[in-house]
Scaffold this active site. Structure first.
Site, PDB file in Angstrom:
ATOM      1  N   TRP A   1       0.856  -1.187   0.000  1.00  0.00           N
ATOM      2  CA  TRP A   1       0.000   0.000   0.000  1.00  0.00           C
ATOM      3  C   TRP A   1       0.889   1.233   0.000  1.00  0.00           C
ATOM      4  CZ3 TRP A   1      -1.848   2.575   4.943  1.00  0.00           C
ATOM      5  CH2 TRP A   1      -2.843   3.530   4.682  1.00  0.00           C
TER       6      TRP A   1
ATOM      7  N   ASP B   1      -0.883  -5.610   9.740  1.00  0.00           N
ATOM      8  CA  ASP B   1      -1.867  -4.676   9.183  1.00  0.00           C
ATOM      9  C   ASP B   1      -3.027  -5.481   8.611  1.00  0.00           C
ATOM     10  OD1 ASP B   1      -3.224  -2.544   8.171  1.00  0.00           O
ATOM     11  OD2 ASP B   1      -1.731  -1.988   6.669  1.00  0.00           O
TER      12      ASP B   1
ATOM     13  N   LYS C   1     -13.437  -1.530   4.762  1.00  0.00           N
ATOM     14  CA  LYS C   1     -13.977  -2.417   3.741  1.00  0.00           C
ATOM     15  C   LYS C   1     -15.015  -3.376   4.308  1.00  0.00           C
ATOM     16  CE  LYS C   1     -10.866  -0.759   0.846  1.00  0.00           C
ATOM     17  NZ  LYS C   1      -9.972  -0.003   1.732  1.00  0.00           N
TER      18      LYS C   1
END
Length: 391
Positions: free
Chosen positions: A127, A207, A242
């Site tokens: 990311w 993460d 999400k």
């Protein structure tokens, strides 16, 4: 003084959003923005969240401050889904609310740096904001290649990074649904990663931004639970963007696990101080809505059903792409074994530009695509366009 500042490069994805919005072609396809979309192209508010928000409107009696730790009811309600039945691991895990997963990652590396971490090992690609955050807190970043050319995770690289990491260093790992590649470690690989971390002096930072969108809620937690069972301490950044559809409400949490419960309070006091200096307290509404969902059996069942619908739809898209097999110079088969919202296609800049100019297909310049931007109404157009620009 401010005139000394140098212009910064604009966010490439934000620029892509503007280009897509300005395109008047009716059959345009947006594979750039990292949000879930239904088969109709919508990103709706979850019905479970709508129900929770309605209850909050009726029952919430104050908007007073909560403090830098945020809504601990929300933080604790998430824990069984992340960590399993013994959600605190005997009192060794505690957490706090953060402004999204981004805030959780930022707080994790800030407290790690305060504890003495100077270097962080990270698989690439990753990311993009990871590197920006690490640089902003003055951590040295050492990278290793995350994936093999055949679309599988490179186990030897991550094991090598863990084994070479020293004291005062950290290793960042994506819990599931890797962004941007969709390439996850298998359970057997997680076993080996956990074993390597158990022998390492490095701090594990996990993460978790897409739990439930890969193989399922429990299956997606396998790796993090395996690691936590093997190491004395770790930091776990979590996002509800999400899997609850809370993108703009910025709902996240940071958890810390220590060797013994008596060691938690000093770490938490440092986290609170860092949070206080950064954002004072996280926004309340989204976390409160998630808390309401997870404390109500009917709303929880509705949320789980909605999450499974999302996961199943993305799996169907991946399977359809995989069945296409060889498309031009691309092999789409590995996409069927990968997970989550994203995948990276080995396309060059000219091919990506042609997809945009000739076929109204928009994707990141890295070749990352949002799987959820495809559906049965546009997927054949996408496959055909790939064949044309790569042949």
């Amino acid at each position: 003084m401010l005139e000394k500042l140098q212009p910064q490069s604009p966010d490439a994805l934000l620029a892509l959003i503007k280009l897509y919005a300005a395109d008047e072609r009716a059959d345009k396809i947006d594979l750039g923005v990292g949000v879930y979309r239904t088969g109709q192209g919508d990103t709706p508010v979850f019905a479970a969240i709508k129900a929770a928000e309605a209850r909050l409107v009726e029952e919430q009696d104050s908007k007073s401050y909560l403090g830098p730790e945020g809504d601990l009811g929300f933080v604790h309600a998430l824990m069984p889904y992340i960590f399993g039945k013994d959600a605190t691991m005997g009192g060794r895990i505690e957490g706090m609310q953060t402004p999204g997963g981004t805030g959780a990652v930022r707080l994790a590396v800030a407290v790690a740096q305060k504890a003495g971490v100077k270097t962080i090992h990270m698989g690439v690609p990753s990311w993009p904001n990871h590197a920006q955050i690490f640089s902003d807190v003055a951590l040295e970043v050492r990278t290793f290649e995350h994936a093999n050319e055949d679309g599988t995770a490179n186990l030897e690289n991550v094991l090598g990074a863990i084994r070479t990491a020293q004291e005062n260093e950290a290793v960042l790992l994506h819990g599931c649904c890797h962004n941007p590649t969709g390439i996850d470690y298998t359970d057997e690989q997680w076993d080996q990663i956990a074993e390597a971390l158990s022998q390492s002096k490095a701090l594990a930072i996990l993460d978790i931004a897409y739990q439930g969108l890969g193989r399922g809620l429990e299956q997606d937690a396998y790796g993090i639970r395996k690691v936590l069972a093997a190491v004395p301490e770790a930091l776990i950044a979590y996002s509800c963007d999400k899997n609850f559809g809370m993108y703009r409400d910025r709902v996240g949490a940071l958890y810390v696990m220590m060797k013994d419960s008596s060691l938690l309070d000093p770490v938490l006091s440092n986290l609170n101080a860092l949070a206080r200096a950064s954002w004072s307290m996280p926004p309340d509404h989204g976390g409160a809505a998630v808390r309401v969902v997870l404390r109500d059996d009917a709303m929880t069942a509705l949320w789980l059903d909605e999450l499974e619908t999302m996961r199943t739809r993305m799996r169907q898209v991946r399977d359809h792409l995989a069945v296409a097999g060889d498309v031009g110079t691309l092999d789409l088969r590995p996409l069927g074994q990968q997970n989550g919202l994203f995948a990276v296609l080995p396309l060059n800049k000219d091919q990506i530009q042609r997809l945009r100019d000739e076929h109204a297909i928009y994707m990141a310049g890295s070749g990352r695509i949002n799987i959820a931007g495809l559906h049965m109404g546009n997927i054949e157009k996408f496959i055909g366009a790939l064949e044309e620009v790569t042949s």
